[in-house]
Write an enzyme that holds these catalytic residues in place. Sequence first.
Site, PDB file in Angstrom:
ATOM      1  N   GLU A  75       0.836  -1.208   0.000  1.00 38.83           N
ATOM      2  CA  GLU A  75       0.000   0.000   0.000  1.00 38.83           C
ATOM      3  C   GLU A  75       0.869   1.256   0.000  1.00 38.83           C
ATOM      4  OE1 GLU A  75      -2.995   2.268  -0.590  1.00 38.83           O
ATOM      5  OE2 GLU A  75      -3.389   0.121  -0.377  1.00 38.83           O
ATOM      6  N   GLU A  82       1.746   6.771  -6.857  1.00 43.54           N
ATOM      7  CA  GLU A  82       0.743   7.800  -7.127  1.00 43.54           C
ATOM      8  C   GLU A  82       1.312   9.200  -6.923  1.00 43.54           C
ATOM      9  OE1 GLU A  82      -2.690   6.978  -4.753  1.00 43.54           O
ATOM     10  OE2 GLU A  82      -3.284   5.262  -5.986  1.00 43.54           O
ATOM     11  N   GLU A  91      -1.114  16.660 -16.174  1.00 41.55           N
ATOM     12  CA  GLU A  91      -2.008  16.304 -17.271  1.00 41.55           C
ATOM     13  C   GLU A  91      -2.550  14.885 -17.077  1.00 41.55           C
ATOM     14  OE1 GLU A  91       0.003  16.656 -20.989  1.00 41.55           O
ATOM     15  OE2 GLU A  91       1.035  18.480 -20.356  1.00 41.55           O
ATOM     16  N   ILE A  92      -3.708  14.657 -17.682  1.00 42.23           N
ATOM     17  CA  ILE A  92      -4.228  13.296 -17.728  1.00 42.23           C
ATOM     18  C   ILE A  92      -3.524  12.626 -18.897  1.00 42.23           C
ATOM     19  CG2 ILE A  92      -6.259  11.877 -18.099  1.00 42.23           C
ATOM     20  CD1 ILE A  92      -7.896  14.148 -16.830  1.00 42.23           C
ATOM     21  N   LYS A 100      -0.436   4.257 -12.316  1.00 43.26           N
ATOM     22  CA  LYS A 100      -1.265   4.235 -11.103  1.00 43.26           C
ATOM     23  C   LYS A 100      -2.117   2.973 -11.035  1.00 43.26           C
ATOM     24  CE  LYS A 100      -1.775   9.152 -10.143  1.00 43.26           C
ATOM     25  NZ  LYS A 100      -2.778  10.200  -9.894  1.00 43.26           N
ATOM     26  N   ASP A 101      -2.713   2.584 -12.156  1.00 39.26           N
ATOM     27  CA  ASP A 101      -3.574   1.403 -12.181  1.00 39.26           C
ATOM     28  C   ASP A 101      -2.784   0.124 -11.916  1.00 39.26           C
ATOM     29  OD1 ASP A 101      -5.648   3.113 -12.751  1.00 39.26           O
ATOM     30  OD2 ASP A 101      -5.891   2.467 -14.842  1.00 39.26           O
TER      31      ASP A 101
END
Length: 132
Positions: A75, A82, A91-92, A100-101
């Site tokens: 974790e 992150e 930015e995305i 992150k995923d």
Amino acid sequence: MNMDSRGDQEEKSHSLHVTFGFALSGIVSAVRNERNMKIHLFISVMVVVLGAVLTLTRLEWLFILLAIGGMLAAEMMNTAVERTVDLCTKEIHPLAKQAKDIAAGAVLIYAIMCVMIGLIIFIPKISRLIHL
């Protein structure tokens, strides 16, 4: 975002107790600021209490402690990924999302493994208590 040689040298010059302080600061930060870390800690405490009540064997405790420690570490690594991604880009971006995923997916895999370990250890003990 490369660290120059001077930055490397400064980091190496910290004493051992200072580096432990950095690590403890990271743990405290994760516990204070991360909802999922609080959830993992709560569940960990409940598992330890249940383990004490059901008197786990030394080997069972080893598996439980490895599961708990690994879960908390996973974790924290997820949180570090992150934070790093957020620091690198506002930015995305598809690669930022993937990073992150994937980190979150690693935590999910470990959490599933922890649940499986818990079930393997606790179900027979609880079953014996119910059938007494």
